[in-house]
Design a protein around this motif. Structure first.
Motif, short mmCIF file in Angstrom:
data_model
loop_
_atom_site.label_atom_id
_atom_site.label_comp_id
_atom_site.label_asym_id
_atom_site.label_seq_id
_atom_site.Cartn_x
_atom_site.Cartn_y
_atom_site.Cartn_z
N LYS A 30 0.91 -1.04 0.00
CA LYS A 30 0.12 0.04 -0.04
C LYS A 30 0.86 1.27 -0.06
N GLU A 31 1.95 1.18 0.70
CA GLU A 31 2.97 2.43 0.71
C GLU A 31 3.63 2.64 -0.64
N GLU A 33 2.04 1.72 -3.62
CA GLU A 33 0.89 2.31 -4.28
C GLU A 33 0.65 3.57 -4.03
N LYS A 34 1.16 4.16 -3.10
CA LYS A 34 1.13 5.69 -3.17
C LYS A 34 2.14 6.47 -3.63
N GLY A 36 4.14 5.14 -6.09
CA GLY A 36 4.15 4.75 -7.59
C GLY A 36 3.76 6.10 -8.31
N PRO A 37 2.59 6.72 -8.05
CA PRO A 37 2.11 7.81 -8.93
C PRO A 37 2.97 9.02 -8.86
N ILE A 42 0.87 4.45 -12.28
CA ILE A 42 -0.62 4.57 -11.55
C ILE A 42 -0.69 3.46 -10.50
N SER A 43 -1.40 3.81 -9.42
CA SER A 43 -1.73 3.11 -8.20
C SER A 43 -2.22 1.64 -8.80
N GLN A 44 -3.12 1.56 -9.53
CA GLN A 44 -3.59 0.35 -9.97
C GLN A 44 -2.68 -0.61 -10.68
N VAL A 46 0.75 -0.61 -9.98
CA VAL A 46 2.12 -0.95 -9.08
C VAL A 46 1.87 -2.41 -8.40
N LYS A 47 0.71 -2.87 -8.25
CA LYS A 47 1.12 -4.31 -7.73
C LYS A 47 1.77 -5.21 -8.67
#
Length: 225
Positions: A30-31, A33-34, A36-37, A42-44, A46-47
């Motif tokens: 989750k960190e 994902e924040k 990455g942008p 984009i956060s979607q 990142v995973k």
């Protein structure tokens, strides 16, 4: 105004690696994902990007307690690249060795096959022999009907067909008798129906000698080969 082009997968991987290398820290998904942008990822996505880095051993992943942490150090990436380089070098050397072996094998096979009058003559003789072999094979095929093995197969097939035909003939006689016993008042209609389907007065069991007339039929009827 043209629309800004999105990052390719390789570019996204580079951007995510920058996050790890610049901070040299441990991150939860989750960190990342924040973060990455901020690098244009984009956060979607990142995973999936991080997982691809994990699959290539460029990012480490481990579960500590109930949380999963990701990290990567420049030294780890360097070691990974060195391992890849060593493997590629090993594969290259193996390929060169195999190529050398094939060249030697090719040279060995060429020996004794140099163009010469003797070789051309031998090839001509070989071609003539192959042609003669084909002619003889075709000629043998013409006599297949007289082959004892083929005759036995035909004999067996005829016997099976003969038995099956008489078995059905017996079934038809049984059915006719049953119809006569149960529907005596419909005798004329039944006789008319029999004639329509080909069951005439001369309908009877087949004799084996009549299935295949001539010498072969007589031999089979007598049980002789």
């Amino acid at each position: 105004m043209s629309k800004k082009r999105g990052l390719s997968l390789d570019e996204k991987r580079e951007k995510m690696l920058e996050i790890f290398y610049e901070s040299q820290n441990f991150f939860l998904l989750k960190e990342l994902e924040k973060l990455g942008p901020k690098k244009g990822v984009i956060s979607q996505s990142v995973k999936d990007v991080v997982q691809s880095l994990v699959d290539d051993d460029l990012v480490a992943k481990d579960k500590i307690g109930t949380s999963v942490y990701f990290w990567s150090l420049p030294s780890c990436a360097g070691n990974q690249l060195r391992n890849v380089h060593r493997k590629l070098e090993s594969d290259l050397q193996s390929g060169k060795k195999r190529l050398s072996e094939l060249v030697d094998q090719c040279d060995t096979l060429k020996k004794g096959r140099e163009e010469s009058d003797e070789r051309e003559e031998a090839l001509g003789e070989l071609k003539a022999i192959e042609l003669k072999h084909k002619e003889l094979k075709d000629e043998m095929g013409q006599y297949a009907d007289n082959d004892p093995a083929a005759f036995e197969e035909m004999k067996t097939a005829i016997e099976v067909a003969h038995a099956a035909a008489n078995r059905w003939t017996d079934n038809i006689f049984t059915l006719r008798q049953w119809c006569s016993n149960n529907f005596p008042e419909a005798k004329e209609q039944l006789e008319h129906m029999y004639k329509e389907v080909g069951i005439t007065d001369d309908f009877d069991y087949l004799e084996l000698s009549t299935v295949l007339p001539g010498t072969i039929g007589n031999q089979m009827a007598e049980g002789n080969p």
